[in-house]
Design an enzyme around this catalytic site. Structure first.
Site, PDB file in Angstrom:
ATOM      1  N   ASP A 291      -8.554   0.813 -24.932  1.00 40.48           N
ATOM      2  CA  ASP A 291      -8.721   0.899 -23.484  1.00 40.48           C
ATOM      3  C   ASP A 291      -8.784   2.334 -23.002  1.00 40.48           C
ATOM      4  O   ASP A 291      -8.142   3.212 -23.566  1.00 40.48           O
ATOM      5  CB  ASP A 291      -7.517   0.222 -22.772  1.00 40.48           C
ATOM      6  CG  ASP A 291      -7.579  -1.290 -22.903  1.00 40.48           C
ATOM      7  OD1 ASP A 291      -8.613  -1.787 -23.397  1.00 40.48           O
ATOM      8  OD2 ASP A 291      -6.600  -1.944 -22.529  1.00 40.48           O
TER       9      ASP A 291
ATOM     10  N   PRO B   6       0.812  -1.217   0.000  1.00 38.49           N
ATOM     11  CA  PRO B   6       0.000   0.000   0.000  1.00 38.49           C
ATOM     12  C   PRO B   6       0.846   1.268   0.000  1.00 38.49           C
ATOM     13  O   PRO B   6       0.366   2.347  -0.333  1.00 38.49           O
ATOM     14  CB  PRO B   6      -0.830  -0.115   1.283  1.00 38.49           C
ATOM     15  CG  PRO B   6      -0.173  -1.169   2.099  1.00 38.49           C
ATOM     16  CD  PRO B   6       0.572  -2.059   1.155  1.00 38.49           C
TER      17      PRO B   6
ATOM     18  N   ARG C  37      -1.524  -8.729 -20.706  1.00 44.84           N
ATOM     19  CA  ARG C  37      -2.288  -8.362 -21.901  1.00 44.84           C
ATOM     20  C   ARG C  37      -1.493  -7.407 -22.792  1.00 44.84           C
ATOM     21  O   ARG C  37      -1.861  -7.181 -23.945  1.00 44.84           O
ATOM     22  CB  ARG C  37      -3.651  -7.795 -21.542  1.00 44.84           C
ATOM     23  CG  ARG C  37      -3.635  -6.508 -20.781  1.00 44.84           C
ATOM     24  CD  ARG C  37      -5.001  -6.197 -20.236  1.00 44.84           C
ATOM     25  NE  ARG C  37      -6.002  -6.079 -21.261  1.00 44.84           N
ATOM     26  CZ  ARG C  37      -6.175  -5.002 -22.026  1.00 44.84           C
ATOM     27  NH1 ARG C  37      -5.342  -3.981 -21.901  1.00 44.84           N
ATOM     28  NH2 ARG C  37      -7.130  -4.948 -22.927  1.00 44.84           N
TER      29      ARG C  37
ATOM     30  N   GLU D 189       2.310  -6.653   8.378  1.00 41.85           N
ATOM     31  CA  GLU D 189       2.670  -5.231   8.260  1.00 41.85           C
ATOM     32  C   GLU D 189       3.688  -4.991   7.150  1.00 41.85           C
ATOM     33  O   GLU D 189       4.139  -3.868   6.965  1.00 41.85           O
ATOM     34  CB  GLU D 189       3.249  -4.740   9.595  1.00 41.85           C
ATOM     35  CG  GLU D 189       2.270  -4.837  10.767  1.00 41.85           C
ATOM     36  CD  GLU D 189       0.946  -4.170  10.450  1.00 41.85           C
ATOM     37  OE1 GLU D 189      -0.098  -4.822  10.608  1.00 41.85           O
ATOM     38  OE2 GLU D 189       0.964  -3.006  10.006  1.00 41.85           O
TER      39      GLU D 189
HETATM   40  N1  LIG Z   1      -3.988  -2.822   1.597  1.00 45.47           N
HETATM   41  C1  LIG Z   1      -3.352  -2.759   0.366  1.00 45.47           C
HETATM   42  C2  LIG Z   1      -3.698  -1.743  -0.508  1.00 45.47           C
HETATM   43  C3  LIG Z   1      -3.067  -1.647  -1.733  1.00 45.47           C
HETATM   44  C4  LIG Z   1      -2.105  -2.596  -2.101  1.00 45.47           C
HETATM   45  N2  LIG Z   1      -1.387  -2.672  -3.284  1.00 45.47           N
HETATM   46  C5  LIG Z   1      -0.545  -3.657  -3.343  1.00 45.47           C
HETATM   47  S1  LIG Z   1      -0.547  -4.605  -1.921  1.00 45.47           S
HETATM   48  C6  LIG Z   1      -1.765  -3.608  -1.208  1.00 45.47           C
HETATM   49  C7  LIG Z   1      -2.385  -3.709   0.038  1.00 45.47           C
END
Ligand SMILES: Nc1ccc2ncsc2c1
Length: 250
Positions: free
Chosen positions: A176, A92, A161, A119
């Site tokens: 796209d 994230p 793709r 984490e």
């Molecule tokens: N929680 C979360 C949000 C986005 C993301 N992107 C790759 S792993 C991940 C994990």
């Protein structure tokens, strides 16, 4: 392209055996190998995580299993004739995943995915492998997931793709929403197919007119309407030609 995925949930990657990625694998355009990180966790409980230094909630994935897993994965890939690896760490806190980043990743002949649970992975792992290959930390969006495996599925499909020969109709990815071109940064407008009538709902007359200029402009207008409604942030990035009122194809 070769793809390796190291994960504590190998079964999560079963969808890579079907649909577009599955077909690319069957056609020999993509080689995907999935590995269980716990194979490199040698204690009685196959432990892959531990408490964070400095305290705080949750657990951090340990260096030991990851280092051994990535070293063995690299060795096996080189043995199989692969080269030019890049490490992709779904997280994230990574760079937002976009069509531009998908194109960047598709240029690598070999991607090794390291999806984290808990984490995250001890930061020394990415520091170590950054000395040997490009490392891409990639986020698929701002929401809470239990881990990175869903991101591996998303990134792999978007990248696969773009590989030569994977998409049957080359036109598809040119149309796209996020591919380069005059309609770039516009969301797809409404689409229709047979039957012409369904539960009292018909087809927009323009689509039955056979007037390609009018159809193209209608589609631009509808795409713009949807983009303004759902992604106003994209409107400023649109090609000014999309605002042209003339009936013409772009
Ligand atoms: N929680 C979360 C949000 C986005 C993301 N992107 C790759 S792993 C991940 C994990």
């Amino acid at each position: 392209m070769r793809i390796d995925v190291v994960t504590i949930f190998p079964e999560y990657l079963e969808p890579l055996k079907v649909s577009l990625v599955g077909k690319a694998r069957a056609a020999g355009r993509l080689d995907v190998q999935v590995h269980d990180l716990r194979d490199w966790a040698h204690d009685r409980h196959n432990t892959v995580d531990d408490t964070p230094y400095g305290g705080g909630p949750g657990m951090v994935m340990m260096t030991g299993p990851w280092g051994e897993a990535l070293d063995d994965t690299l060795a096996a890939g080189y043995e199989a004739g692969a080269g030019g690896p890049a490490l992709v760490v779904p997280t994230p806190s990574g760079r937002p995943f976009t069509q531009v980043l998908a194109a960047e990743l598709s240029a690598h002949p070999w991607l090794i995915f390291a999806p984290a649970r808990y984490e995250g992975i001890d930061s020394r792992v990415t520091a170590e492998y950054r000395t040997r290959m490009p490392v891409h930390e990639v986020s698929i969006g701002d929401y809470v997931l239990a881990g990175g495996e869903a991101a591996v599925l998303v990134i792999t499909e978007a990248v696969a793709r773009l590989l030569p020969g994977v998409l049957g109709n080359a036109q598809s990815h040119r149309d796209d929403s996020f591919a380069p071109g005059a309609m770039a940064n516009l969301l797809e407008g409404p689409v229709f197919t047979k039957p012409p009538q369904w539960r009292g709902r018909g087809i927009p007359d323009v689509l039955l007119s056979g007037h390609h200029g009018k159809i193209a402009r209608w589609r631009r207008d509808e795409a713009l309407r949807r983009t303004v409604a759902n992604r106003p942030d994209l409107v400023q990035r649109c090609d000014p030609a999309v605002f042209d009122r003339r009936d013409r194809e772009m």
